[in-house]
Design an enzyme around this catalytic site. Structure first.
Site, PDB file in Angstrom:
ATOM      1  N   GLY A  34      -0.896   7.799   1.362  1.00 13.78           N
ATOM      2  CA  GLY A  34      -1.143   7.766   2.800  1.00 13.78           C
ATOM      3  C   GLY A  34       0.017   7.269   3.632  1.00 13.78           C
ATOM      4  N   GLY A  91       0.821  -1.211   0.000  1.00 14.04           N
ATOM      5  CA  GLY A  91       0.000   0.000   0.000  1.00 14.04           C
ATOM      6  C   GLY A  91       0.851   1.255   0.000  1.00 14.04           C
ATOM      7  N   ALA A  92       1.956   1.229  -0.749  1.00 15.41           N
ATOM      8  CA  ALA A  92       2.934   2.321  -0.697  1.00 15.41           C
ATOM      9  C   ALA A  92       2.635   3.450  -1.671  1.00 15.41           C
ATOM     10  CB  ALA A  92       4.335   1.772  -0.972  1.00 15.41           C
ATOM     11  N   ASN A  93       1.477   3.417  -2.308  1.00 21.81           N
ATOM     12  CA  ASN A  93       1.178   4.449  -3.299  1.00 21.81           C
ATOM     13  C   ASN A  93       0.592   5.718  -2.696  1.00 21.81           C
ATOM     14  OD1 ASN A  93      -1.122   2.281  -3.312  1.00 21.81           O
ATOM     15  ND2 ASN A  93      -2.120   4.230  -3.772  1.00 21.81           N
ATOM     16  N   TYR A  96     -14.900  -4.400   8.669  1.00 22.11           N
ATOM     17  CA  TYR A  96     -13.600  -3.731   8.763  1.00 22.11           C
ATOM     18  C   TYR A  96     -12.963  -4.000  10.122  1.00 22.11           C
ATOM     19  CZ  TYR A  96      -9.996  -0.147   8.904  1.00 22.11           C
ATOM     20  OH  TYR A  96      -8.794   0.509   9.020  1.00 22.11           O
ATOM     21  N   GLY A 110       1.398   4.323   3.852  1.00 20.60           N
ATOM     22  CA  GLY A 110       2.377   3.500   3.163  1.00 20.60           C
ATOM     23  C   GLY A 110       3.391   4.323   2.405  1.00 20.60           C
TER      24      GLY A 110
END
Length: 318
Positions: free
Chosen positions: A28, A24-26, A180, A30
């Site tokens: 926020g 999820g490094a794209n 969630y 990450g």
């Protein structure tokens, strides 16, 4: 760590020579995590679902990097075939030597849906995808130096229920917030169960968990129903600017718990790291007590077993 100490990015030790894979490094948390680790000298592999957003993130991290050039790894946690391909790519890029795995990616409070493999979207993406990724990368982590697995949970796990008999909401009525909460509780339960098994096997790799409190990254508005206090729920409610201003912290602060978990020398296996203030909603990172469910060895073993059964993956460690 002394009670008066306020840990910040400045306290991160030099990461030169270390290789980190951040999911999820794209955007926020990450993206910020990837940037900071690259600034500190680590070679960062960015796990991203979208090639376009991933390319933009890669350029941003490349600008910040002071060590080896970062690389992009295509990763869709909602597709176990994609997870397997990502593992091969990470093994190739890291030469089978990984020092940090940061399980950060996630989806939040989505409408009822299913992953490509037929799992409930949030449980399948947030937990099952990361579990398979972690197990599959364990040989590379063993070859790392002081390797750590950091799994990002959420304050939304508080009060959540993990139903190992019906994790995909096939018999229960589906609720986005409940699903969630279950997925993020699963992250915490998995992280501690993984560490128990690593310790039992005499491994050098450690597993820890972290949560960012209430951090405004675009996902935060869906967390309102997760808080028991009605005033906090109202302030954190969808579209409520008051909650954003008064309670939420920015991504730079929200990233500190997982950076602490990944790099602080005083971290030990099974630790849980979160913000120190306002009931865990915001503040500098400290060690906090894991939820009772995460400390339950029986629940940890049950989640481990159902994860194995659903994914068909042989766990490592067994």
């Amino acid at each position: 760590m002394a009670a008066h100490t306020r840990w910040t990015e400045a306290d991160i030790p030099d990461q030169t020579g270390r290789t980190a894979f951040v999911t999820g490094a794209n955007s926020g948390l990450g993206l910020r995590t990837a940037e900071v680790l690259a600034e500190k000298g680590a070679r960062v592999l960015l796990g991203c679902r979208s090639p376009e957003r991933g390319a933009k993130a890669l350029e941003q991290v490349r600008t910040a990097a002071t060590g080896a050039a970062p690389e992009l790894v295509r990763l869709d946690l909602a597709d176990l075939a994609s997870v397997r391909e990502a593992v091969k790519k990470v093994e190739e890029l890291s030469e089978n030597k990984l020092d940090l795995l940061i399980n950060n990616a996630g989806v939040m409070a989505t409408p009822r849906g299913h992953t490509k493999d037929g799992f409930e979207t949030q449980f399948g993406t947030n937990h099952l995808g990361h579990a398979v990724l972690t197990w599959s990368l364990m040989p590379s982590l063993r070859n790392g130096s002081g390797a750590r697995v950091v799994t990002v949970s959420s304050i939304a796990a508080t009060g959540a229920r993990l139903d190992v008999a019906d994790p995909n909401f096939e018999r229960r009525m589906y609720n986005p917030g409940s699903a969630y909460g279950q997925s993020k509780l699963s992250n915490q339960v998995f992280a501690l169960e993984l560490d128990r098994r690593l310790r039992a096997a005499g491994e050098g790799v450690i597993s820890v968990a972290a949560h960012p409190g209430y951090t405004w990254t675009g996902l935060g508005s869906g967390m309102a129903r997760s808080y028991r206090n009605p005033v906090v729920r109202a302030l954190v409610g969808a579209g409520n600017r008051i909650g954003e201003v008064l309670i939420a912290q920015n991504a730079r602060m929200g990233t500190l718990p997982q950076l602490f978990a990944a790099t602080a020398p005083e971290v030990t296996g099974g630790d849980y790291i979160g913000p120190r203030g306002l009931g865990g909603l915001r503040g500098n990172p400290v060690k906090v007590r894991p939820l009772p469910a995460a400390r339950s060895e029986s629940l940890g073993a049950a989640l481990w077993d159902v994860t194995t059964k659903l994914t068909g993956i042989t766990p490592d460690p067994a």
